[in-house]
Design a protein around this motif. Structure first.
Motif, PDB file in Angstrom:
ATOM      1  N   ASP A 138       0.865  -1.176   0.000  1.00  0.00           N
ATOM      2  CA  ASP A 138       0.000   0.000   0.000  1.00  0.00           C
ATOM      3  C   ASP A 138       0.906   1.232   0.000  1.00  0.00           C
ATOM      4  OD1 ASP A 138      -1.567   2.202   0.681  1.00  0.00           O
ATOM      5  OD2 ASP A 138      -2.718   1.127   2.203  1.00  0.00           O
ATOM      6  N   GLY A 139       0.901   1.959  -1.090  1.00  0.00           N
ATOM      7  CA  GLY A 139       1.832   3.071  -1.237  1.00  0.00           C
ATOM      8  C   GLY A 139       1.592   4.227  -0.290  1.00  0.00           C
ATOM      9  N   LEU A 140       0.373   4.414   0.165  1.00  0.00           N
ATOM     10  CA  LEU A 140       0.111   5.509   1.095  1.00  0.00           C
ATOM     11  C   LEU A 140       0.756   5.238   2.446  1.00  0.00           C
ATOM     12  CD1 LEU A 140      -3.608   6.385   0.219  1.00  0.00           C
ATOM     13  CD2 LEU A 140      -1.527   7.593  -0.479  1.00  0.00           C
ATOM     14  N   ASN A 141       0.608   4.024   2.938  1.00  0.00           N
ATOM     15  CA  ASN A 141       1.211   3.677   4.223  1.00  0.00           C
ATOM     16  C   ASN A 141       2.718   3.496   4.103  1.00  0.00           C
ATOM     17  OD1 ASN A 141      -1.199   3.670   5.724  1.00  0.00           O
ATOM     18  ND2 ASN A 141      -1.695   1.601   5.041  1.00  0.00           N
ATOM     19  N   ALA A 142       3.150   2.782   3.071  1.00  0.00           N
ATOM     20  CA  ALA A 142       4.579   2.519   2.907  1.00  0.00           C
ATOM     21  C   ALA A 142       5.333   3.796   2.545  1.00  0.00           C
ATOM     22  CB  ALA A 142       4.790   1.451   1.832  1.00  0.00           C
ATOM     23  N   GLY A 143       4.709   4.643   1.731  1.00  0.00           N
ATOM     24  CA  GLY A 143       5.358   5.896   1.359  1.00  0.00           C
ATOM     25  C   GLY A 143       5.553   6.812   2.550  1.00  0.00           C
ATOM     26  N   LEU A 144       4.581   6.818   3.451  1.00  0.00           N
ATOM     27  CA  LEU A 144       4.689   7.643   4.656  1.00  0.00           C
ATOM     28  C   LEU A 144       5.916   7.259   5.480  1.00  0.00           C
ATOM     29  CD1 LEU A 144       3.522   9.688   6.713  1.00  0.00           C
ATOM     30  CD2 LEU A 144       2.124   7.807   7.616  1.00  0.00           C
ATOM     31  N   LYS A 145       6.206   5.975   5.537  1.00  0.00           N
ATOM     32  CA  LYS A 145       7.329   5.498   6.350  1.00  0.00           C
ATOM     33  C   LYS A 145       8.683   5.935   5.787  1.00  0.00           C
ATOM     34  CE  LYS A 145       4.713   1.473   7.935  1.00  0.00           C
ATOM     35  NZ  LYS A 145       4.571  -0.010   7.899  1.00  0.00           N
ATOM     36  N   LEU A 146       8.713   6.343   4.519  1.00  0.00           N
ATOM     37  CA  LEU A 146       9.966   6.784   3.904  1.00  0.00           C
ATOM     38  C   LEU A 146      10.248   8.264   4.147  1.00  0.00           C
ATOM     39  CD1 LEU A 146       9.831   5.044   0.398  1.00  0.00           C
ATOM     40  CD2 LEU A 146      11.016   4.270   2.466  1.00  0.00           C
ATOM     41  N   LEU A 147       9.309   8.945   4.743  1.00  0.00           N
ATOM     42  CA  LEU A 147       9.448  10.388   4.919  1.00  0.00           C
ATOM     43  C   LEU A 147       9.937  10.749   6.312  1.00  0.00           C
ATOM     44  CD1 LEU A 147       6.158  11.496   3.120  1.00  0.00           C
ATOM     45  CD2 LEU A 147       8.462  11.378   2.173  1.00  0.00           C
ATOM     46  N   PRO A 148      10.791  11.751   6.431  1.00  0.00           N
ATOM     47  CA  PRO A 148      11.411  12.469   5.318  1.00  0.00           C
ATOM     48  C   PRO A 148      12.505  11.627   4.663  1.00  0.00           C
ATOM     49  CG  PRO A 148      12.332  13.245   7.373  1.00  0.00           C
ATOM     50  CD  PRO A 148      11.245  12.264   7.734  1.00  0.00           C
ATOM     51  N   PRO A 149      12.703  11.752   3.353  1.00  0.00           N
ATOM     52  CA  PRO A 149      13.788  11.004   2.712  1.00  0.00           C
ATOM     53  C   PRO A 149      15.140  11.532   3.181  1.00  0.00           C
ATOM     54  CG  PRO A 149      12.888  12.620   1.201  1.00  0.00           C
ATOM     55  CD  PRO A 149      11.997  12.643   2.416  1.00  0.00           C
ATOM     56  N   PHE A 150      16.150  10.699   3.140  1.00  0.00           N
ATOM     57  CA  PHE A 150      17.454  11.155   3.654  1.00  0.00           C
ATOM     58  C   PHE A 150      18.044  12.269   2.792  1.00  0.00           C
ATOM     59  CE2 PHE A 150      18.561   7.289   1.151  1.00  0.00           C
ATOM     60  CZ  PHE A 150      19.428   7.842   0.226  1.00  0.00           C
ATOM     61  N   GLU A 151      17.560  12.395   1.537  1.00  0.00           N
ATOM     62  CA  GLU A 151      18.026  13.491   0.675  1.00  0.00           C
ATOM     63  C   GLU A 151      17.458  14.846   1.105  1.00  0.00           C
ATOM     64  OE1 GLU A 151      17.628   9.777  -1.918  1.00  0.00           O
ATOM     65  OE2 GLU A 151      16.424  10.792  -0.388  1.00  0.00           O
ATOM     66  N   ARG A 152      16.359  14.809   1.862  1.00  0.00           N
ATOM     67  CA  ARG A 152      15.663  16.017   2.310  1.00  0.00           C
ATOM     68  C   ARG A 152      15.100  16.837   1.148  1.00  0.00           C
ATOM     69  NH1 ARG A 152      14.505  15.649   7.807  1.00  0.00           N
ATOM     70  NH2 ARG A 152      16.045  14.156   8.571  1.00  0.00           N
ATOM     71  N   ARG A 153      15.018  16.236  -0.005  1.00  0.00           N
ATOM     72  CA  ARG A 153      14.366  16.839  -1.174  1.00  0.00           C
ATOM     73  C   ARG A 153      13.548  15.740  -1.832  1.00  0.00           C
ATOM     74  NH1 ARG A 153      17.592  18.482  -5.467  1.00  0.00           N
ATOM     75  NH2 ARG A 153      16.182  20.224  -5.905  1.00  0.00           N
ATOM     76  N   GLY A 154      12.301  16.046  -2.216  1.00  0.00           N
ATOM     77  CA  GLY A 154      11.518  14.967  -2.791  1.00  0.00           C
ATOM     78  C   GLY A 154      10.204  15.382  -3.406  1.00  0.00           C
ATOM     79  N   PHE A 155       9.664  14.447  -4.196  1.00  0.00           N
ATOM     80  CA  PHE A 155       8.385  14.613  -4.886  1.00  0.00           C
ATOM     81  C   PHE A 155       7.575  13.344  -4.675  1.00  0.00           C
ATOM     82  CE2 PHE A 155       5.831  13.758  -8.712  1.00  0.00           C
ATOM     83  CZ  PHE A 155       5.055  14.905  -8.757  1.00  0.00           C
ATOM     84  N   VAL A 156       6.318  13.493  -4.273  1.00  0.00           N
ATOM     85  CA  VAL A 156       5.435  12.357  -4.042  1.00  0.00           C
ATOM     86  C   VAL A 156       4.238  12.460  -4.974  1.00  0.00           C
ATOM     87  CG1 VAL A 156       4.044  11.091  -2.362  1.00  0.00           C
ATOM     88  CG2 VAL A 156       6.146  12.257  -1.616  1.00  0.00           C
ATOM     89  N   LEU A 157       4.054  11.441  -5.815  1.00  0.00           N
ATOM     90  CA  LEU A 157       2.897  11.362  -6.703  1.00  0.00           C
ATOM     91  C   LEU A 157       1.885  10.396  -6.105  1.00  0.00           C
ATOM     92  CD1 LEU A 157       1.454  11.937  -9.414  1.00  0.00           C
ATOM     93  CD2 LEU A 157       2.725   9.991 -10.371  1.00  0.00           C
ATOM     94  N   ILE A 158       0.662  10.884  -5.912  1.00  0.00           N
ATOM     95  CA  ILE A 158      -0.424  10.065  -5.368  1.00  0.00           C
ATOM     96  C   ILE A 158      -1.516   9.988  -6.427  1.00  0.00           C
ATOM     97  CG2 ILE A 158      -2.125   9.832  -3.521  1.00  0.00           C
ATOM     98  CD1 ILE A 158      -0.260  11.449  -1.726  1.00  0.00           C
ATOM     99  N   ASP A 159      -1.715   8.792  -6.942  1.00  0.00           N
ATOM    100  CA  ASP A 159      -2.578   8.612  -8.114  1.00  0.00           C
ATOM    101  C   ASP A 159      -3.491   7.408  -7.923  1.00  0.00           C
ATOM    102  OD1 ASP A 159      -3.634   8.559 -10.675  1.00  0.00           O
ATOM    103  OD2 ASP A 159      -1.870   7.621 -11.564  1.00  0.00           O
ATOM    104  N   PRO A 160      -4.403   7.466  -6.948  1.00  0.00           N
ATOM    105  CA  PRO A 160      -5.283   6.322  -6.699  1.00  0.00           C
ATOM    106  C   PRO A 160      -6.369   6.191  -7.763  1.00  0.00           C
ATOM    107  CG  PRO A 160      -5.894   8.138  -5.281  1.00  0.00           C
ATOM    108  CD  PRO A 160      -4.672   8.583  -6.043  1.00  0.00           C
ATOM    109  N   SER A 161      -7.036   5.047  -7.760  1.00  0.00           N
ATOM    110  CA  SER A 161      -8.090   4.810  -8.740  1.00  0.00           C
ATOM    111  C   SER A 161      -9.429   5.404  -8.312  1.00  0.00           C
ATOM    112  CB  SER A 161      -8.269   3.305  -8.945  1.00  0.00           C
ATOM    113  OG  SER A 161      -8.739   2.691  -7.747  1.00  0.00           O
ATOM    114  N   TYR A 162      -9.578   5.695  -7.018  1.00  0.00           N
ATOM    115  CA  TYR A 162     -10.854   6.169  -6.466  1.00  0.00           C
ATOM    116  C   TYR A 162     -11.972   5.172  -6.751  1.00  0.00           C
ATOM    117  CZ  TYR A 162      -8.342  10.599  -5.980  1.00  0.00           C
ATOM    118  OH  TYR A 162      -7.424  11.570  -5.649  1.00  0.00           O
ATOM    119  N   GLU A 163     -11.624   3.891  -6.667  1.00  0.00           N
ATOM    120  CA  GLU A 163     -12.627   2.839  -6.855  1.00  0.00           C
ATOM    121  C   GLU A 163     -13.706   2.892  -5.782  1.00  0.00           C
ATOM    122  OE1 GLU A 163     -11.455  -1.284  -8.461  1.00  0.00           O
ATOM    123  OE2 GLU A 163      -9.726  -0.623  -7.296  1.00  0.00           O
TER     124      GLU A 163
END
Length: 280
Positions: free
Chosen positions: A143-168
């Motif tokens: 699940d990218g929403l939960n797993a992506g949250l755990k990566l923040l903040p990235p160690f680079e301290r610069r980043g872009f997050v794309l959230i593109d769900p299906s809205y099923e």
């Protein structure tokens, strides 16, 4: 749940807007020498065959990339987008469309990272086959929403997050707001881009109000429609809500969106919308 396949919709007008904003956001990060991390929460299979049964069923790519493919006088941002798509079509004929993972990969430098998440059992296999050999790219069946949250903040301290769900399911609208609030709390300086469809304008208005209620600053909305809102089945427009957008993005979209609305709109019904949901 999890039955959605983007293969039916690849390359349509919504992908045009989504991927132009994706490209411009990543290109902006590259203006500085420091590395960055991109996170794609709903990565999909990575690439799409436009001559497949899925894509040919409704030929939605005819509403998007198909209309731009042979245009000679494209605005600069649109020309850059089309040139990236053409890299995947060596014969000059439009038969393939890259998803956001492959588009982002083309833009990465050696020091940048891309983290891809996909929950669909079939799509993750295709995604892994398409991208697993690049050391800059991490792929997870999660699940990218939960797993992506755990990566923040990235160690680079610069980043872009794309959230593109299906809205099923209707709860997706609430879930993306909660996820964005949690992500922003951990990584307030990151850029976040949330894609949304317009199938019921009331839901979109509720989504916008919910994002405003989070108190997050610096939120801009960019919407492209090919026909007027309707109670009939189907998507009439789509948009991207961007938190901490590149400072050049609004001006760029003011130039590009009206042109896209004119070219991609159905019988003169195309429209666009640019709105600041929250000031800096």
């Amino acid at each position: 749940m999890l039955s959605y396949r983007h293969s039916f919709h690849a390359g349509n007008f919504a992908d045009v807007l989504k991927h132009i904003i994706l490209i411009q956001s990543v290109e902006y990060l590259k203006k500085k020498d420091k590395p960055f991390c991109c996170i794609d929460t709903h990565a999909g299979p990575g690439r799409y065959e436009l001559d497949s049964e899925y894509a040919l069923k409704n030929r939605e790519f005819d509403t998007g990339i198909g209309k731009l493919w042979n245009c000679n006088d494209l605005p600069e941002l649109v020309a850059h987008y089309v040139s990236l798509i053409k890299r995947f079509n060596n014969t000059g004929k439009l038969t393939r469309y890259p998803g956001s993972p492959l588009i982002t990969k083309q833009l990465l430098r050696e020091k940048d990272r891309l983290c891809l998440f996909e929950l669909h059992n079939t799509e993750i296999k295709l995604l892994t086959a398409a991208l697993d050999k690049d050391k800059r790219i991490h792929i997870a069946h999660a699940d990218g929403l939960n797993a992506g949250l755990k990566l923040l903040p990235p160690f680079e301290r610069r980043g872009f997050v794309l959230i593109d769900p299906s809205y099923e399911i209707k709860s997706d609208y609430q879930q993306v707001v909660e996820s964005l609030a949690a992500m922003h709390k951990r990584f307030a300086t990151g850029t976040y881009a949330l894609w949304y469809p317009v199938v019921d304008r009331r839901r979109n208005q509720e989504l916008e109000h919910a994002l405003q209620a989070t108190g997050i600053k610096n939120i801009q909305l960019f919407e492209l429609g090919i026909r007027a809102d309707s109670n009939e089945h189907g998507m009439t427009a789509s948009g991207m809500i961007v938190i901490n957008p590149p400072w050049t993005l609004a001006a760029e979209m003011r130039q590009v969106l009206p042109w896209l609305a004119d070219v991609l709109g159905n019988d003169g019904q195309g429209f666009c919308r640019i709105q600041t949901l929250a000031n800096e």
